[in-house]
Design an enzyme around this catalytic site. Structure first.
Site, PDB file in Angstrom:
ATOM      1  N   ASP A  18     -12.091 -25.484 -16.032  1.00 21.47           N
ATOM      2  CA  ASP A  18     -12.070 -25.330 -17.484  1.00 21.47           C
ATOM      3  C   ASP A  18     -12.800 -26.535 -18.073  1.00 21.47           C
ATOM      4  O   ASP A  18     -13.433 -27.315 -17.334  1.00 21.47           O
ATOM      5  CB  ASP A  18     -10.623 -25.178 -18.004  1.00 21.47           C
ATOM      6  CG  ASP A  18      -9.817 -26.478 -17.922  1.00 21.47           C
ATOM      7  OD1 ASP A  18     -10.307 -27.457 -17.312  1.00 21.47           O
ATOM      8  OD2 ASP A  18      -8.693 -26.517 -18.456  1.00 21.47           O
ATOM      9  N   THR A  55      -5.607 -31.802 -15.022  1.00 22.62           N
ATOM     10  CA  THR A  55      -4.697 -32.352 -14.014  1.00 22.62           C
ATOM     11  C   THR A  55      -4.798 -31.648 -12.660  1.00 22.62           C
ATOM     12  O   THR A  55      -4.267 -32.151 -11.663  1.00 22.62           O
ATOM     13  CB  THR A  55      -3.238 -32.169 -14.481  1.00 22.62           C
ATOM     14  OG1 THR A  55      -3.038 -30.756 -14.722  1.00 22.62           O
ATOM     15  CG2 THR A  55      -2.943 -32.943 -15.752  1.00 22.62           C
ATOM     16  N   HIS A  87      -2.173 -27.874   8.090  1.00 24.98           N
ATOM     17  CA  HIS A  87      -0.848 -27.249   8.147  1.00 24.98           C
ATOM     18  C   HIS A  87      -0.728 -25.999   7.278  1.00 24.98           C
ATOM     19  O   HIS A  87       0.005 -25.078   7.629  1.00 24.98           O
ATOM     20  CB  HIS A  87       0.237 -28.239   7.706  1.00 24.98           C
ATOM     21  CG  HIS A  87       0.468 -29.343   8.706  1.00 24.98           C
ATOM     22  ND1 HIS A  87       1.559 -30.188   8.643  1.00 24.98           N
ATOM     23  CD2 HIS A  87      -0.248 -29.745   9.786  1.00 24.98           C
ATOM     24  CE1 HIS A  87       1.499 -31.063   9.651  1.00 24.98           C
ATOM     25  NE2 HIS A  87       0.405 -30.813  10.351  1.00 24.98           N
ATOM     26  N   HIS A 118       2.273 -23.680  12.617  1.00 26.49           N
ATOM     27  CA  HIS A 118       1.851 -23.630  11.211  1.00 26.49           C
ATOM     28  C   HIS A 118       1.417 -22.220  10.822  1.00 26.49           C
ATOM     29  O   HIS A 118       1.593 -21.800   9.677  1.00 26.49           O
ATOM     30  CB  HIS A 118       0.716 -24.625  10.969  1.00 26.49           C
ATOM     31  CG  HIS A 118       1.080 -26.017  11.376  1.00 26.49           C
ATOM     32  ND1 HIS A 118       2.119 -26.706  10.782  1.00 26.49           N
ATOM     33  CD2 HIS A 118       0.579 -26.829  12.333  1.00 26.49           C
ATOM     34  CE1 HIS A 118       2.236 -27.898  11.364  1.00 26.49           C
ATOM     35  NE2 HIS A 118       1.316 -27.991  12.308  1.00 26.49           N
TER      36      HIS A 118
HETATM   37  C1  RB5 Z   1      -6.753 -28.709 -21.037  1.00 26.91           C
HETATM   38  O1  RB5 Z   1      -6.561 -29.568 -22.117  1.00 26.91           O
HETATM   39  C2  RB5 Z   1      -5.722 -28.977 -19.967  1.00 26.91           C
HETATM   40  O2  RB5 Z   1      -4.473 -28.544 -20.404  1.00 26.91           O
HETATM   41  C3  RB5 Z   1      -6.120 -28.291 -18.687  1.00 26.91           C
HETATM   42  O3  RB5 Z   1      -7.360 -28.751 -18.281  1.00 26.91           O
HETATM   43  C4  RB5 Z   1      -5.204 -28.503 -17.503  1.00 26.91           C
HETATM   44  O4  RB5 Z   1      -4.948 -29.849 -17.270  1.00 26.91           O
HETATM   45  C5  RB5 Z   1      -4.003 -27.675 -17.447  1.00 26.91           C
HETATM   46  O5  RB5 Z   1      -3.206 -27.733 -16.487  1.00 26.91           O
END
Ligand code: RB5
Length: 147
Positions: A8, A67, A98, A133
């Site tokens: 994204d 994240t 694994h 595994h």
């Molecule tokens: C976008 O702002 C952010 O929420 C997205 O990139 C992500 O980290 C969501 O898990």
């Protein structure tokens, strides 16, 4: 080697970086977007990459968001996907050896780009160890089918 990639807006810059990094190693990269910094929804890209990998063309993919959490949650809803969010090299290796992870998830806002390169390298070259595994990943895939 062929790899699907997607992100994204939160993962766009790292996606572009990883794409060039892989291409420099003669890895064929299928880019499912996003292609600009404009705000988009991470499940859309997780679905595109997830469906391609689940269909086996290519067999593995990389997803990136801010994240890595959103794309990993979403990709794991696609049948056949074992997506692993990795923020360190050891986890990246274990996710292959694994868990036979077929999608690597990364966070642009949590990783330095050099560290991300090392994680990608480790994950690309990690080999599933099978044996005990395999019995476990088969159980995981049974859960996937039972949904
Ligand atoms: C976008 O702002 C952010 O929420 C997205 O990139 C992500 O980290 C969501 O898990």
């Amino acid at each position: 080697m062929k790899i699907a990639i997607g992100s994204d807006h939160g993962g766009f810059h790292l996606k572009e970086h990883v794409k060039k990094y892989l291409q420099a190693q003669s890895v064929e990269v299928l880019d499912f977007g996003t292609f600009t910094e404009a705000s988009v929804d991470y499940p859309d890209f997780a679905e595109k990459v997830g469906r391609a990998v689940a269909a086996g063309d290519p067999k593995r993919g990389i997803l990136i968001c801010g994240t890595g959490i959103g794309v990993s949650i979403a990709a794991n809803k696609v049948h056949g996907i074992r997506a692993a969010l990795c923020a360190d090299v050891f986890s990246a290796l274990m996710s292959r050896e694994h868990n036979d992870a077929n999608i690597l998830c990364l966070g642009e806002r949590t990783l330095g780009f050099g560290h991300a390169e090392m994680i990608v390298d480790t994950w690309l070259h990690g080999v599933f160890q099978g044996g005990r595994h395999a019995a476990r990943t088969e159980k995981v895939m049974k859960l996937d089918k039972a949904r």
